[in-house]
Design an enzyme around this catalytic site. Structure first.
Site, PDB file in Angstrom:
ATOM      1  N   GLU A  14       8.460  -2.259  31.090  1.00  0.00           N
ATOM      2  CA  GLU A  14       7.289  -3.033  30.660  1.00  0.00           C
ATOM      3  C   GLU A  14       7.018  -2.713  29.190  1.00  0.00           C
ATOM      4  O   GLU A  14       7.083  -1.557  28.780  1.00  0.00           O
ATOM      5  CB  GLU A  14       6.058  -2.649  31.491  1.00  0.00           C
ATOM      6  CG  GLU A  14       4.817  -3.429  31.043  1.00  0.00           C
ATOM      7  CD  GLU A  14       3.529  -2.941  31.693  1.00  0.00           C
ATOM      8  OE1 GLU A  14       3.266  -3.343  32.838  1.00  0.00           O
ATOM      9  OE2 GLU A  14       2.800  -2.150  31.057  1.00  0.00           O
ATOM     10  N   THR A  45       3.205  -7.521  28.916  1.00  0.00           N
ATOM     11  CA  THR A  45       1.815  -7.592  29.369  1.00  0.00           C
ATOM     12  C   THR A  45       1.053  -8.681  28.604  1.00  0.00           C
ATOM     13  O   THR A  45       1.505  -9.166  27.569  1.00  0.00           O
ATOM     14  CB  THR A  45       1.070  -6.254  29.178  1.00  0.00           C
ATOM     15  OG1 THR A  45       0.973  -6.005  27.781  1.00  0.00           O
ATOM     16  CG2 THR A  45       1.781  -5.117  29.866  1.00  0.00           C
ATOM     17  N   HIS A  77       3.583 -11.642  31.924  1.00  0.00           N
ATOM     18  CA  HIS A  77       2.423 -11.343  32.775  1.00  0.00           C
ATOM     19  C   HIS A  77       1.418 -12.469  32.576  1.00  0.00           C
ATOM     20  O   HIS A  77       1.191 -12.931  31.458  1.00  0.00           O
ATOM     21  CB  HIS A  77       1.761 -10.022  32.355  1.00  0.00           C
ATOM     22  CG  HIS A  77       2.600  -8.809  32.627  1.00  0.00           C
ATOM     23  ND1 HIS A  77       2.058  -7.564  32.872  1.00  0.00           N
ATOM     24  CD2 HIS A  77       3.943  -8.647  32.688  1.00  0.00           C
ATOM     25  CE1 HIS A  77       3.039  -6.684  33.077  1.00  0.00           C
ATOM     26  NE2 HIS A  77       4.182  -7.316  32.955  1.00  0.00           N
ATOM     27  N   ARG A 107      -4.527 -11.232  38.788  1.00  0.00           N
ATOM     28  CA  ARG A 107      -5.908 -11.663  38.592  1.00  0.00           C
ATOM     29  C   ARG A 107      -6.401 -11.239  37.214  1.00  0.00           C
ATOM     30  O   ARG A 107      -7.036 -12.012  36.505  1.00  0.00           O
ATOM     31  CB  ARG A 107      -6.816 -11.041  39.668  1.00  0.00           C
ATOM     32  CG  ARG A 107      -8.241 -11.523  39.562  1.00  0.00           C
ATOM     33  CD  ARG A 107      -9.191 -10.627  40.306  1.00  0.00           C
ATOM     34  NE  ARG A 107      -9.330  -9.339  39.647  1.00  0.00           N
ATOM     35  CZ  ARG A 107     -10.109  -8.361  40.073  1.00  0.00           C
ATOM     36  NH1 ARG A 107     -10.800  -8.521  41.180  1.00  0.00           N
ATOM     37  NH2 ARG A 107     -10.189  -7.215  39.414  1.00  0.00           N
ATOM     38  N   GLN A 176       1.373  -0.424  40.838  1.00  0.00           N
ATOM     39  CA  GLN A 176       0.587   0.312  39.848  1.00  0.00           C
ATOM     40  C   GLN A 176       1.230   1.690  39.673  1.00  0.00           C
ATOM     41  O   GLN A 176       1.930   2.170  40.581  1.00  0.00           O
ATOM     42  CB  GLN A 176      -0.842   0.454  40.399  1.00  0.00           C
ATOM     43  CG  GLN A 176      -1.816   1.179  39.517  1.00  0.00           C
ATOM     44  CD  GLN A 176      -1.963   0.498  38.168  1.00  0.00           C
ATOM     45  OE1 GLN A 176      -1.120   0.697  37.297  1.00  0.00           O
ATOM     46  NE2 GLN A 176      -3.015  -0.283  37.996  1.00  0.00           N
TER      47      GLN A 176
HETATM   48  C1  LIG Z   1       2.492  -3.977  37.491  1.00  0.00           C
HETATM   49  C2  LIG Z   1       1.131  -4.319  36.933  1.00  0.00           C
HETATM   50  C3  LIG Z   1       1.039  -5.030  35.730  1.00  0.00           C
HETATM   51  C4  LIG Z   1      -0.216  -5.380  35.212  1.00  0.00           C
HETATM   52  N1  LIG Z   1      -0.274  -6.090  34.039  1.00  0.00           N
HETATM   53  C5  LIG Z   1      -1.476  -6.498  33.555  1.00  0.00           C
HETATM   54  C6  LIG Z   1      -1.578  -7.317  32.385  1.00  0.00           C
HETATM   55  O1  LIG Z   1      -0.567  -7.627  31.729  1.00  0.00           O
HETATM   56  N2  LIG Z   1      -2.816  -7.723  31.973  1.00  0.00           N
HETATM   57  C7  LIG Z   1      -3.944  -7.398  32.680  1.00  0.00           C
HETATM   58  O2  LIG Z   1      -5.028  -7.825  32.276  1.00  0.00           O
HETATM   59  N3  LIG Z   1      -3.898  -6.625  33.786  1.00  0.00           N
HETATM   60  C8  LIG Z   1      -2.693  -6.173  34.236  1.00  0.00           C
HETATM   61  N4  LIG Z   1      -2.633  -5.403  35.396  1.00  0.00           N
HETATM   62  C9  LIG Z   1      -3.889  -4.954  36.014  1.00  0.00           C
HETATM   63  C10 LIG Z   1      -4.445  -5.962  37.036  1.00  0.00           C
HETATM   64  O3  LIG Z   1      -4.814  -7.158  36.376  1.00  0.00           O
HETATM   65  C11 LIG Z   1      -5.664  -5.315  37.685  1.00  0.00           C
HETATM   66  O4  LIG Z   1      -5.271  -4.255  38.502  1.00  0.00           O
HETATM   67  C12 LIG Z   1      -6.621  -6.244  38.422  1.00  0.00           C
HETATM   68  O5  LIG Z   1      -7.820  -5.527  38.688  1.00  0.00           O
HETATM   69  C13 LIG Z   1      -6.116  -6.765  39.767  1.00  0.00           C
HETATM   70  O6  LIG Z   1      -5.116  -7.684  39.613  1.00  0.00           O
HETATM   71  P1  LIG Z   1      -4.297  -8.205  40.908  1.00  0.00           P
HETATM   72  O7  LIG Z   1      -3.420  -9.283  40.426  1.00  0.00           O
HETATM   73  O8  LIG Z   1      -3.694  -7.087  41.631  1.00  0.00           O
HETATM   74  O9  LIG Z   1      -5.522  -8.815  41.760  1.00  0.00           O
HETATM   75  P2  LIG Z   1      -5.675  -9.320  43.248  1.00  0.00           P
HETATM   76  O10 LIG Z   1      -4.401  -9.312  43.989  1.00  0.00           O
HETATM   77  O11 LIG Z   1      -6.417 -10.613  43.160  1.00  0.00           O
HETATM   78  O12 LIG Z   1      -6.612  -8.194  43.876  1.00  0.00           O
HETATM   79  C14 LIG Z   1      -7.815  -7.800  43.242  1.00  0.00           C
HETATM   80  C15 LIG Z   1      -8.782  -7.209  44.266  1.00  0.00           C
HETATM   81  O13 LIG Z   1      -9.239  -8.256  45.129  1.00  0.00           O
HETATM   82  C16 LIG Z   1      -8.963  -7.952  46.483  1.00  0.00           C
HETATM   83  N5  LIG Z   1      -8.579  -9.217  47.143  1.00  0.00           N
HETATM   84  C17 LIG Z   1      -7.461  -9.934  46.955  1.00  0.00           C
HETATM   85  N6  LIG Z   1      -7.473 -11.048  47.704  1.00  0.00           N
HETATM   86  C18 LIG Z   1      -8.652 -11.045  48.369  1.00  0.00           C
HETATM   87  C19 LIG Z   1      -9.281 -11.923  49.290  1.00  0.00           C
HETATM   88  N7  LIG Z   1      -8.673 -13.051  49.673  1.00  0.00           N
HETATM   89  N8  LIG Z   1     -10.501 -11.602  49.775  1.00  0.00           N
HETATM   90  C20 LIG Z   1     -11.132 -10.455  49.385  1.00  0.00           C
HETATM   91  N9  LIG Z   1     -10.593  -9.581  48.516  1.00  0.00           N
HETATM   92  C21 LIG Z   1      -9.374  -9.880  48.007  1.00  0.00           C
HETATM   93  C22 LIG Z   1      -7.818  -6.938  46.455  1.00  0.00           C
HETATM   94  O14 LIG Z   1      -7.831  -6.109  47.614  1.00  0.00           O
HETATM   95  C23 LIG Z   1      -8.156  -6.159  45.188  1.00  0.00           C
HETATM   96  O15 LIG Z   1      -9.127  -5.180  45.439  1.00  0.00           O
HETATM   97  C24 LIG Z   1      -1.398  -5.015  35.911  1.00  0.00           C
HETATM   98  C25 LIG Z   1      -1.297  -4.279  37.112  1.00  0.00           C
HETATM   99  C26 LIG Z   1      -0.057  -3.931  37.626  1.00  0.00           C
HETATM  100  C27 LIG Z   1       0.026  -3.153  38.898  1.00  0.00           C
END
Ligand SMILES: Cc1cc2nc3c(=O)[nH]c(=O)nc-3n(C[C@H](O)[C@H](O)[C@H](O)COP(=O)(O)OP(=O)(O)OC[C@H]3O[C@@H](n4cnc5c(N)ncnc54)[C@H](O)[C@@H]3O)c2cc1C
Length: 287
Positions: A14, A45, A77, A107, A176
């Protein structure tokens, strides 16, 4: 797109785009060095909080360079909370035109001073949208959390939500960062029981700076094992020693993951090609 277990272990990196006030080409030397290591892909990212301040263009531009200039797979991303459906369609179009067909659909986190748009609530909404509009044109990666996402009430709930995200059309998962492999193994067991069978790449961050890692750990909730806390305390004022200890710790983690048959290792390089090289050289025969 069918998701299947890979035959060999994927090894990927990354990187993040330079800050807006820095020229984009400051990262090209790093990319020259990282691509020399022949990773399976390099992901880029997208701005802190996925803000729509233009940083997504840098993400797309860099992913396109990785793809077209370096002839390696580039992944963009795409954090969605601050984008509308039209914004996403424009980005998909731009990615497609540049031959970038891999997306890490996220998200994103709330960014100070930006009111999230209402089109996407969760990453699964974005994934379903991309699948609906583009079929199998893009390979979709998504994030997962061995210790549970920081907002989830517990790991089981987070895994139930992850299952929905996979069913929406995720091909592969990247974790993560974590420092204790036992969390990863327990997570993998639970995910398997929940019916999540897409490949999962383990996100590993070599720690080289005490303050930086303490900030990360606070943000994402990862546990810093005691044995590594002791290393941090002992070498915090000796940058070279801390760097070497960080490389050794990450390498040991990776060797153990490989011995357990992990699907892939995704190295959070922090744009540090020296560290990526040291680790790559040690593990290259193990992949
Ligand atoms: C490999 C990796 C790369 C990343 N790169 C970036 C980046 O480039 N830019 C950036 O801004 N961030 C990045 N992040 C951080 C990420 O955006 C955050 O961790 C964010 O808070 C959650 O994103 P997500 O896509 O996992 O969200 P989601 O999958 O939408 O989950 C977010 C929360 O909502 C909950 N949830 C999901 N679906 C539902 C539902 N249907 N009902 C109720 N609750 C639900 C989940 O349990 C979780 O607690 C990265 C994270 C990782 C692991």
């Amino acid at each position: 797109m069918p998701s299947s277990k890979p035959n060999r272990t994927i090894f990927s990196f990354e990187v993040f785009p330079p800050k807006r006030d820095m020229p984009l080409d400051t990262i090209y030397k790093t990319l020259d060095e990282l691509t020399d290591l022949e990773p399976d892909f390099i992901s880029v990212t997208c701005g802190a909080g996925g803000s729509s301040d233009g940083s997504n263009h840098r993400t797309i531009e860099l992913a396109a360079s990785i793809q077209n200039k370096y002839h390696r797979e580039g992944i963009a991303h795409l954090p969605c909370i601050n984008f509308t459906k039209d914004d996403v369609l424009d980005m998909l179009d731009e990615l497609d035109k540049n031959g970038v067909r891999k997306i890490l659909a996220l998200r994103g986190d709330r960014a100070e001073g930006i009111t999230p748009k209402q089109d996407f609530r969760y990453a699964s909404d974005l994934i379903a949208f991309i699948r609906d509009r583009s079929g199998s044109r893009f390979q979709i990666f998504a994030a997962c959390y061995p210790e549970g996402h920081i907002e989830a009430p517990n790991l089981d709930t987070d895994i139930r939500n992850l299952k929905q995200k996979v069913e929406a059309g995720t091909d592969r998962l990247i974790t993560q960062l974590f420092f204790d492999n036992e969390y990863f193994y327990e997570f993998m067991e639970k995910a398997d029981k929940a019916g999540i069978h897409v490949p999962v790449e383990a996100g590993i961050m070599p720690v080289t700076n005490k303050k930086q890692i303490e900030r990360m750990v606070t943000l994402c909730g990862a546990t810093l094992p005691r044995k590594f806390q002791r290393v941090l305390a002992k070498y915090e004022s000796k940058p070279e020693a801390l760097r070497d200890a960080g490389i050794a710790f990450a390498t040991e983690q990776i060797v153990d993951l490989l011995a357990h048959g992990v699907d892939g290792i995704h190295l959070y390089t922090m744009n540090n090609s020296f560290i990526a090289r040291r680790i790559s050289e040690t593990i290259s025969t193990l992949l």
